[in-house]
Scaffold this active site. Structure first.
Site, mmCIF file in Angstrom:
data_model
loop_
_atom_site.group_PDB
_atom_site.id
_atom_site.type_symbol
_atom_site.label_atom_id
_atom_site.label_comp_id
_atom_site.label_asym_id
_atom_site.label_seq_id
_atom_site.Cartn_x
_atom_site.Cartn_y
_atom_site.Cartn_z
ATOM 1 N N ARG A 1 0.826 -1.210 0.000
ATOM 2 C CA ARG A 1 0.000 0.000 0.000
ATOM 3 C C ARG A 1 0.859 1.259 0.000
ATOM 4 N NH1 ARG A 1 -3.697 -0.495 4.952
ATOM 5 N NH2 ARG A 1 -1.756 -1.374 5.704
ATOM 6 N N ASN B 1 -6.328 -2.606 2.050
ATOM 7 C CA ASN B 1 -6.334 -4.068 2.112
ATOM 8 C C ASN B 1 -7.771 -4.564 2.142
ATOM 9 O OD1 ASN B 1 -3.543 -4.351 2.217
ATOM 10 N ND2 ASN B 1 -3.479 -4.454 4.445
#
Length: 92
Positions: A20, A38
């Site tokens: 990320r 996520n």
């Protein structure tokens, strides 16, 4: 300057490997806005807005991922640009 929106799903080893943060850095470098997060099933989802060429370049870089990541599949749904975000953020 054709701006679009892309809803993206990354599959593979993409959680717990700094994916990320890597995606956020790349998207900011490409002047994109949106978010990355996520998912409970182990995938990572992102929503990107900006020039189509910048999104395509960023996604190619994201596909390579950080060293510990292994992206097996990327699905992209192209949508109409909405100018919804001011920055590119990580959703937790």
């Amino acid at each position: 300057m054709n701006k679009v929106r892309a809803s993206v799903r990354f599959r593979g080893r993409v959680q717990g490997v700094n994916f990320r943060a890597h995606t956020q850095k790349i998207c900011r470098q490409h002047h994109l806005t949106g978010w990355v997060r996520n998912l409970p099933d182990g995938d990572v989802q992102a929503l990107l807005e900006g020039r189509e060429s910048d999104i395509r370049s960023a996604l190619e870089a994201c596909r390579r991922g950080p060293d510990a990541a292994k992206v097996d599949d990327v699905t992209i749904d192209w949508e109409e640009y909405r100018d919804e975000f001011a920055s590119f953020d990580i959703c937790r």
